[in-house]
Design an enzyme around this catalytic site. Structure first.
Site, PDB file in Angstrom:
ATOM      1  N   ARG A  66      27.005  57.280   8.748  1.00 48.28           N
ATOM      2  CA  ARG A  66      27.426  55.945   8.316  1.00 48.28           C
ATOM      3  C   ARG A  66      28.377  55.316   9.336  1.00 48.28           C
ATOM      4  O   ARG A  66      28.327  54.110   9.604  1.00 48.28           O
ATOM      5  CB  ARG A  66      28.106  56.059   6.953  1.00 48.28           C
ATOM      6  CG  ARG A  66      28.467  54.716   6.325  1.00 48.28           C
ATOM      7  CD  ARG A  66      28.834  54.899   4.872  1.00 48.28           C
ATOM      8  NE  ARG A  66      29.206  53.627   4.269  1.00 48.28           N
ATOM      9  CZ  ARG A  66      30.374  53.394   3.681  1.00 48.28           C
ATOM     10  NH1 ARG A  66      31.285  54.348   3.628  1.00 48.28           N
ATOM     11  NH2 ARG A  66      30.647  52.228   3.153  1.00 48.28           N
ATOM     12  N   HIS A  70      27.928  51.643  11.087  1.00 47.95           N
ATOM     13  CA  HIS A  70      28.959  50.613  10.956  1.00 47.95           C
ATOM     14  C   HIS A  70      29.563  50.239  12.308  1.00 47.95           C
ATOM     15  O   HIS A  70      29.957  49.086  12.512  1.00 47.95           O
ATOM     16  CB  HIS A  70      30.054  51.091   9.998  1.00 47.95           C
ATOM     17  CG  HIS A  70      29.669  50.971   8.555  1.00 47.95           C
ATOM     18  ND1 HIS A  70      30.540  50.539   7.583  1.00 47.95           N
ATOM     19  CD2 HIS A  70      28.490  51.214   7.921  1.00 47.95           C
ATOM     20  CE1 HIS A  70      29.919  50.519   6.407  1.00 47.95           C
ATOM     21  NE2 HIS A  70      28.679  50.938   6.593  1.00 47.95           N
ATOM     22  N   ASN A  98      34.810  49.218   5.351  1.00 49.13           N
ATOM     23  CA  ASN A  98      35.032  50.474   6.069  1.00 49.13           C
ATOM     24  C   ASN A  98      36.116  51.354   5.460  1.00 49.13           C
ATOM     25  O   ASN A  98      36.387  52.440   5.971  1.00 49.13           O
ATOM     26  CB  ASN A  98      35.387  50.191   7.533  1.00 49.13           C
ATOM     27  CG  ASN A  98      34.170  49.804   8.354  1.00 49.13           C
ATOM     28  OD1 ASN A  98      33.040  50.143   7.999  1.00 49.13           O
ATOM     29  ND2 ASN A  98      34.396  49.098   9.451  1.00 49.13           N
ATOM     30  N   HIS A 195      20.129  56.721   4.021  1.00 51.16           N
ATOM     31  CA  HIS A 195      20.725  56.928   2.698  1.00 51.16           C
ATOM     32  C   HIS A 195      20.190  58.185   2.024  1.00 51.16           C
ATOM     33  O   HIS A 195      20.559  58.477   0.887  1.00 51.16           O
ATOM     34  CB  HIS A 195      20.469  55.715   1.811  1.00 51.16           C
ATOM     35  CG  HIS A 195      21.346  54.547   2.127  1.00 51.16           C
ATOM     36  ND1 HIS A 195      21.154  53.283   1.602  1.00 51.16           N
ATOM     37  CD2 HIS A 195      22.431  54.440   2.933  1.00 51.16           C
ATOM     38  CE1 HIS A 195      22.076  52.460   2.063  1.00 51.16           C
ATOM     39  NE2 HIS A 195      22.853  53.141   2.882  1.00 51.16           N
TER      40      HIS A 195
END
Length: 325
Positions: A66, A70, A98, A195
């Site tokens: 992740r 990001h 975040n 995911h």
């Protein structure tokens, strides 16, 4: 339907190849062998650090993957997500989307070891990219040669994290968000497959299980039994802020179960579940649900493409990932 799916892939593959080729040409400074002479032990140091951290904390793989997403979605893959806030600037890691990104210490530990082995050589941005590959492969997913040579950015702004794709977006909004990074519909559906690793707190899907709309208390796209299970795990009021649910039924294994869950109405986020409600994306979900090998192949291609987003030679190699030199 199978023939239709096959014809679509046949049509897309030449286009995908052209896009990847053009991307590689435009980012020619990235090279799988970038550190072969200057720091040949770089990948082993990073891999060992990630493996050690993952043994003590099984949440590390999902968090690192992740973190890579990001980072690359804001200003490109330049490790701007690692910079600490200062008295005069609130950095990305302190932006609302975040605040749930953790395990920065893993990257910091790898950097400290690399500075001892090969001072001022390996960028923090490359460490994140290599670590993301490692958590995927160590969780049962594919392995690939990471293209390296990124430089670390000097700018990080919390306000820009508002541009990260939210778990409430619909397909059109997701397509638009990914397109701004040069990523297509196939890349969006493929990278959403990340995911398959991880866990989400109730706050990210609470609106789907209570008071969804005037007509429906529960999001009708949710499997009924699944929705009731989520409601039990996320009572209202909820005083357990660590409560939530795994993103698929094999959340510690990188596989294609995420897509299988979407087809039976068990996508945790509305952004995930929306992929089966739109004909532009449903057929890709169906293909990946049937063919894990194809999903792995396309995931590698899309990760390489994502890793090229915003790559620049105008940055630096930070000595400490938390602060600019």
């Amino acid at each position: 339907m199978a023939l239709l799916q096959h014809s679509k892939w046949t049509f897309l593959f030449p286009i995908i190849f052209l896009i990847v080729t053009l991307s590689s040409m435009s980012q020619a400074e990235l090279d799988a062998h970038y550190y072969d002479k200057t720091c040949p032990q770089a990948e082993k140091i990073i891999s060992d650090t990630v493996a050690s951290a993952s043994k003590f904390d099984p949440k590390v793989p999902a968090r690192i993957l992740r973190m890579f997403f990001h980072d690359c979605f804001i200003r490109g893959c330049d490790a701007s997500i690692l910079l600490d806030s200062t008295p005069t600037n609130q950095a990305e890691k302190d932006g609302p989307p975040n605040l749930s990104v953790h395990s920065f210490y893993v990257i910091d530990e790898a950097k400290a070891k690399l500075e001892k082995a090969c001072p001022h050589t390996v960028s923090c941005a490359d460490i994140i990219a290599i670590a993301a590959r490692d958590v995927v492969s160590s969780s049962g997913g594919p392995h690939w040669n990471v293209l390296k040579g990124r430089k670390d950015g000097r700018v990080s702004k919390a306000s820009e994290t508002a541009n990260l794709p939210a778990p409430t977006l619909n397909v059109s909004q997701l397509i638009q968000s990914f397109a701004k990074r040069g990523l297509g519909v196939k890349d969006m559906v493929t990278l959403s497959g990340g995911h398959t690793l991880g866990f989400s707190h109730c706050s990210s899907f609470q609106s789907r299980i209570r008071g969804f709309s005037v007509l429906h208390n529960i999001d009708p796209s949710l499997n009924t039994e699944f929705a009731l299970d989520l409601r039990n795990k996320c009572p209202k009021p909820n005083t357990n802020f660590s409560a939530g649910h795994f993103l698929d039924s094999t959340a510690s294994v990188f596989d294609n179960d995420y897509y299988k869950q979407l087809l039976v109405g068990k996508g945790l986020f509305s952004s995930d579940q929306s992929l089966v409600g739109d004909q532009r994306t449903r057929w890709i979900v169906e293909v990946f649900a049937k063919d894990q090998g194809l999903f792995f192949k396309e995931f590698v291609a899309s990760m390489l493409k994502l890793g090229n987003v915003g790559v620049s030679q105008n940055g630096e190699v930070r000595l400490n990932c938390k602060v600019v030199n």
